[in-house]
Design a protein around this motif. Sequence first.
Motif, mmCIF file in Angstrom:
data_model
loop_
_atom_site.group_PDB
_atom_site.id
_atom_site.type_symbol
_atom_site.label_atom_id
_atom_site.label_comp_id
_atom_site.label_asym_id
_atom_site.label_seq_id
_atom_site.Cartn_x
_atom_site.Cartn_y
_atom_site.Cartn_z
ATOM 1 N N GLY A 176 0.792 -1.226 0.000
ATOM 2 C CA GLY A 176 0.000 0.000 0.000
ATOM 3 C C GLY A 176 0.826 1.278 0.000
ATOM 4 N N GLY A 177 1.957 1.282 -0.686
ATOM 5 C CA GLY A 177 2.773 2.491 -0.781
ATOM 6 C C GLY A 177 3.775 2.662 0.345
ATOM 7 N N ALA A 178 3.673 1.883 1.409
ATOM 8 C CA ALA A 178 4.647 1.960 2.502
ATOM 9 C C ALA A 178 5.559 0.745 2.412
ATOM 10 C CB ALA A 178 3.943 1.988 3.852
ATOM 11 N N ALA A 179 6.820 0.948 2.707
ATOM 12 C CA ALA A 179 7.786 -0.145 2.622
ATOM 13 C C ALA A 179 8.325 -0.475 4.006
ATOM 14 C CB ALA A 179 8.929 0.236 1.684
ATOM 15 N N ALA A 180 8.678 -1.743 4.162
ATOM 16 C CA ALA A 180 9.350 -2.214 5.374
ATOM 17 C C ALA A 180 10.420 -3.191 4.926
ATOM 18 C CB ALA A 180 8.369 -2.891 6.318
ATOM 19 N N VAL A 181 11.425 -3.360 5.761
ATOM 20 C CA VAL A 181 12.452 -4.350 5.488
ATOM 21 C C VAL A 181 12.284 -5.464 6.506
ATOM 22 C CG1 VAL A 181 14.927 -4.830 5.404
ATOM 23 C CG2 VAL A 181 14.044 -2.678 4.481
ATOM 24 N N ALA A 182 12.104 -6.688 6.002
ATOM 25 C CA ALA A 182 11.971 -7.859 6.863
ATOM 26 C C ALA A 182 13.354 -8.244 7.364
ATOM 27 C CB ALA A 182 11.337 -9.005 6.095
ATOM 28 N N LEU A 183 13.512 -8.200 8.689
ATOM 29 C CA LEU A 183 14.742 -8.586 9.362
ATOM 30 C C LEU A 183 14.413 -9.782 10.255
ATOM 31 C CD1 LEU A 183 15.791 -4.993 10.419
ATOM 32 C CD2 LEU A 183 16.840 -6.344 8.597
ATOM 33 N N PRO A 184 15.399 -10.521 10.715
ATOM 34 C CA PRO A 184 15.098 -11.651 11.600
ATOM 35 C C PRO A 184 14.300 -11.209 12.826
ATOM 36 C CG PRO A 184 17.379 -11.738 10.879
ATOM 37 C CD PRO A 184 16.823 -10.414 10.420
ATOM 38 N N GLY A 185 13.070 -11.683 12.940
ATOM 39 C CA GLY A 185 12.247 -11.403 14.104
ATOM 40 C C GLY A 185 11.489 -10.093 14.091
ATOM 41 N N MET A 186 11.640 -9.276 13.053
ATOM 42 C CA MET A 186 10.926 -7.995 13.028
ATOM 43 C C MET A 186 10.880 -7.414 11.625
ATOM 44 S SD MET A 186 13.751 -5.307 14.617
ATOM 45 C CE MET A 186 12.689 -3.913 14.543
ATOM 46 N N ASP A 187 9.896 -6.545 11.403
ATOM 47 C CA ASP A 187 9.829 -5.744 10.180
ATOM 48 C C ASP A 187 10.179 -4.322 10.562
ATOM 49 O OD1 ASP A 187 9.108 -7.864 8.620
ATOM 50 O OD2 ASP A 187 7.011 -7.289 8.406
ATOM 51 N N LEU A 188 11.073 -3.708 9.820
ATOM 52 C CA LEU A 188 11.524 -2.355 10.098
ATOM 53 C C LEU A 188 10.911 -1.411 9.065
ATOM 54 C CD1 LEU A 188 13.463 -0.538 11.748
ATOM 55 C CD2 LEU A 188 15.213 -1.089 10.060
ATOM 56 N N PRO A 189 9.971 -0.532 9.473
ATOM 57 C CA PRO A 189 9.386 0.423 8.516
ATOM 58 C C PRO A 189 10.473 1.352 7.981
ATOM 59 C CG PRO A 189 8.154 0.409 10.581
ATOM 60 C CD PRO A 189 9.413 -0.367 10.809
#
Length: 125
Positions: free
Chosen positions: A19-32
């Motif tokens: 939906g236009g926002a990005a996050a980076v999937a890291l081990p154990g968490m998503d970082l907006p």
Amino acid sequence: VAQFVGENNMLTGTVRAEGGAAAVALPGMDLPVGQKDGITSGQEVRIVIRPEHVTIAPPGQSGLEGRVTDVIYFGSSVRVMMSSPLGEISAVLPAGKANEVRPSEGDAVAVSWPSENMVLYPVQA
């Protein structure tokens, strides 16, 4: 190839855009990561965060939790090293701010940083 001068915190993960926002999937968490030019969903990226952009708070607050492994006083600043599930994170605090937070070796802490202070670049295959 991006090169950075000095010490930096580097994390590697995979971009997820919804939906236009990005996050980076890291081990154990998503970082907006907000809106970043030149990245696409599914792309492996390296995130670079300067230590002076890292803030430290008591555990349980928002952010990545870990434990202080070292505190080094440099007069006008203090370098705080922390172990976390994502690896070693370094913060540089002005001496006055370090006195407010008062991190000590062995303390549990939470760290965070503004998304606008993250630099993302693709991991080269």
